[in-house]
Design a protein around this motif. Sequence first.
Motif, mmCIF file in Angstrom:
data_model
loop_
_atom_site.group_PDB
_atom_site.id
_atom_site.type_symbol
_atom_site.label_atom_id
_atom_site.label_comp_id
_atom_site.label_asym_id
_atom_site.label_seq_id
_atom_site.Cartn_x
_atom_site.Cartn_y
_atom_site.Cartn_z
ATOM 1 N N GLY A 1 17.898 4.225 55.699
ATOM 2 C CA GLY A 1 16.488 4.074 56.038
ATOM 3 C C GLY A 1 15.578 4.854 55.114
ATOM 4 O O GLY A 1 15.977 5.862 54.519
ATOM 5 N N GLU A 2 14.365 4.360 54.999
ATOM 6 C CA GLU A 2 13.348 5.022 54.182
ATOM 7 C C GLU A 2 12.466 5.868 55.093
ATOM 8 O O GLU A 2 12.101 5.449 56.192
ATOM 9 C CB GLU A 2 12.500 3.976 53.465
ATOM 10 N N LEU A 3 12.099 7.045 54.627
ATOM 11 C CA LEU A 3 11.279 7.965 55.410
ATOM 12 C C LEU A 3 9.827 7.928 54.970
ATOM 13 O O LEU A 3 9.520 7.922 53.761
ATOM 14 C CB LEU A 3 11.806 9.391 55.276
ATOM 15 N N ALA A 4 8.925 7.891 55.961
ATOM 16 C CA ALA A 4 7.512 8.114 55.686
ATOM 17 C C ALA A 4 7.265 9.613 55.596
ATOM 18 O O ALA A 4 8.114 10.426 55.987
ATOM 19 C CB ALA A 4 6.663 7.498 56.798
ATOM 20 N N LEU A 5 6.112 9.990 55.085
ATOM 21 C CA LEU A 5 5.803 11.421 54.957
ATOM 22 C C LEU A 5 5.740 12.092 56.322
ATOM 23 O O LEU A 5 5.942 13.307 56.435
ATOM 24 C CB LEU A 5 4.481 11.609 54.207
ATOM 25 N N THR A 6 5.457 11.315 57.366
ATOM 26 C CA THR A 6 5.385 11.864 58.722
ATOM 27 C C THR A 6 6.762 12.023 59.362
ATOM 28 O O THR A 6 6.874 12.585 60.456
ATOM 29 C CB THR A 6 4.546 10.940 59.611
ATOM 30 N N GLY A 7 7.787 11.486 58.718
ATOM 31 C CA GLY A 7 9.121 11.501 59.300
ATOM 32 C C GLY A 7 9.484 10.204 59.982
ATOM 33 O O GLY A 7 10.622 10.046 60.458
ATOM 34 N N ALA A 8 8.533 9.234 60.053
ATOM 35 C CA ALA A 8 8.832 7.925 60.635
ATOM 36 C C ALA A 8 9.855 7.204 59.773
ATOM 37 O O ALA A 8 9.892 7.362 58.537
ATOM 38 C CB ALA A 8 7.558 7.104 60.760
ATOM 39 N N LEU A 9 10.694 6.398 60.421
ATOM 40 C CA LEU A 9 11.781 5.709 59.733
ATOM 41 C C LEU A 9 11.387 4.259 59.496
ATOM 42 O O LEU A 9 11.007 3.553 60.444
ATOM 43 C CB LEU A 9 13.057 5.789 60.573
ATOM 44 N N ARG A 10 11.456 3.817 58.266
ATOM 45 C CA ARG A 10 11.073 2.460 57.901
ATOM 46 C C ARG A 10 12.313 1.626 57.578
ATOM 47 O O ARG A 10 13.317 2.147 57.093
ATOM 48 C CB ARG A 10 10.133 2.473 56.695
ATOM 49 N N GLY A 11 12.186 0.333 57.812
ATOM 50 C CA GLY A 11 13.300 -0.567 57.534
ATOM 51 C C GLY A 11 13.500 -0.793 56.047
ATOM 52 O O GLY A 11 12.590 -0.619 55.241
ATOM 53 N N VAL A 12 14.708 -1.195 55.694
ATOM 54 C CA VAL A 12 15.046 -1.523 54.312
ATOM 55 C C VAL A 12 15.733 -2.882 54.296
ATOM 56 O O VAL A 12 16.072 -3.439 55.342
ATOM 57 C CB VAL A 12 15.982 -0.457 53.689
ATOM 58 N N GLN A 13 15.922 -3.412 53.107
ATOM 59 C CA GLN A 13 16.580 -4.701 52.962
ATOM 60 C C GLN A 13 18.095 -4.536 52.885
ATOM 61 O O GLN A 13 18.617 -3.446 52.684
ATOM 62 C CB GLN A 13 16.063 -5.419 51.712
ATOM 63 N N ALA A 14 18.775 -5.663 53.031
ATOM 64 C CA ALA A 14 20.237 -5.731 52.868
ATOM 65 C C ALA A 14 20.979 -4.811 53.832
ATOM 66 O O ALA A 14 21.904 -4.100 53.436
ATOM 67 C CB ALA A 14 20.631 -5.420 51.422
ATOM 68 N N VAL A 15 20.601 -4.836 55.105
ATOM 69 C CA VAL A 15 21.284 -3.974 56.067
ATOM 70 C C VAL A 15 22.474 -4.671 56.732
ATOM 71 O O VAL A 15 23.362 -3.999 57.258
ATOM 72 C CB VAL A 15 20.313 -3.459 57.156
ATOM 73 N N ILE A 16 22.495 -6.008 56.738
ATOM 74 C CA ILE A 16 23.627 -6.702 57.371
ATOM 75 C C ILE A 16 24.941 -6.386 56.653
ATOM 76 O O ILE A 16 25.930 -6.039 57.309
ATOM 77 C CB ILE A 16 23.372 -8.216 57.449
ATOM 78 N N PRO A 17 25.015 -6.478 55.301
ATOM 79 C CA PRO A 17 26.265 -6.082 54.646
ATOM 80 C C PRO A 17 26.637 -4.630 54.922
ATOM 81 O O PRO A 17 27.814 -4.311 55.108
ATOM 82 C CB PRO A 17 25.971 -6.311 53.150
ATOM 83 N N ALA A 18 25.632 -3.744 54.970
ATOM 84 C CA ALA A 18 25.902 -2.325 55.231
ATOM 85 C C ALA A 18 26.441 -2.125 56.641
ATOM 86 O O ALA A 18 27.382 -1.352 56.859
ATOM 87 C CB ALA A 18 24.634 -1.506 55.020
ATOM 88 N N ALA A 19 25.859 -2.826 57.614
ATOM 89 C CA ALA A 19 26.308 -2.676 59.001
ATOM 90 C C ALA A 19 27.728 -3.191 59.174
ATOM 91 O O ALA A 19 28.544 -2.586 59.882
ATOM 92 C CB ALA A 19 25.351 -3.410 59.930
#
Length: 506
Positions: A108-126
């Motif tokens: 996951g990608e982090l915002a400066l506030t600590g919020a977690l943002r989605g990323v691409q290509a997560v199905i192969p990773a999962a």
Amino acid sequence: MSLSVAYTRAAIGIQAPQVCVEVHLSNGLPALSMVGLPETAVREARDRVRSAIINCGFSFPAKRITVNLAPADLPKEGGRFDLPIAVAILAASEQIPAEKLLHYEFLGELALTGALRGVQAVIPAAMAAQEAGRQLILSADNLAEVGLIEHGDNLLARDLLEVCAFLHGEAQLERACVKHDDLPAVEGDLQEVIGQQQAKRALEITAAGGHNLLLIGPPGTGKTMLATRLNSLMPPLSDREALESACIASLVRSDGMHAHWRQRPFRSPHHSASLFALVGGGALPKPGEISLAHNGVLFLDELPEFERRALDALREPLESGEIGISRARAKVTYPARFQLIAAMNPSPTGHYSGPYNRCSPQQTLRYLSRLSGPFLDRFDLSLEVPLLPTGTLSAQRSESESSATVRQRVVVARERQLARIGKVNALMSNNEIKNCCMLKNEDAEWLEQVLNQLGLSVRAWQRILKVARTIADLAGDDEINREYLTEAVSYRGMDRLLIHLQKSLG
């Protein structure tokens, strides 16, 4: 502890190789250095991670921090490594338990506030994390994707605080699960097409056997409308096929995927699309239109307007069902098993005969020569879609067959094929053609004479037999007779058009 390890996944095509995020804290001037072949977006993680850790109420270590993304020779890009880097730094500085990290993977990608943002290509990773026996912790933004994985055990978080509270045992994370309709709603119905009974029949054969189809005709005859109705005749994707298609789609988008679950892809790129848009490309190659159409339909309207080298690049994936893209940094192979449906005018003005024709035979042949012979050979059926006879539109019309009615016959025919060879007729090998498409001697001799008259190749012989086999399956017949062969030969419109033009030239 001054050393910690967190696990994550890179994205190389539809593969998700494991990446170990190793963090070491040592004495020295405060600094954060990152090694392991990181791209610009990955190197920028140092600033996002620092701000996220501080804004979540943790202390950022005032030490020399070394972050190693291993293996070092694996290309890494994007913000997907932010979360594993952050938890590894917190574990190394003893702010969260380091031993807990060994049972999970983070993405996951982090915002400066600590919020977690989605990323691409997560199905192969999962899927890769599941095979490795670990749970994947990722952003709740990726729910639509990972929720499609049957028996998945992935966890969702909204920010870094939730992840740390979970690792401390103080909170539980939401499990990824999406409810989706098994039967997708497909727009358009074959009933809406006026007339064109032969074209509708060709579309039924195309759907039943998984064949490639070329529609030739003047503007406004319904070629595009027919092509867009093909999905309404096809059976829905199986769970395995749907996950394959979703896996490829996750490389380029990550929203609303559950709404299209088990619906066959239908890709219709504009004729200005480049070679790389069709086959894929980039420094780390991304899938193109032919891979995004995997298990579905690739529709090319205004076929001669496409770049010729782009069309010729489709020849190999049409035969092999996959496309290999080689670049300096990576070589990636994507699946590309799709049905090719194309539509075109027979001349630059849209007509090759009649009062509307303003082109000479030479001009028409020059226009058609934009398509190479080997590429045209890949179409199992090519059919003329003529102008509607006068009075068709004003006449009172009886109700024609709906897509649902035709789909029932298509499903039965496909079940016959799967029971016989385990795949649709269009994918039959040479040996399977010999075993499943046996002809009587007189029928074989007749077909050979027809091919000689049309000047067709051995590949055309095989494709005619495949189409005849599909016609027999639709009729529920185990044998191919002369009637089925005659109908299969009738779907060679491009060959007859070329012969007509050559005769016109004398």
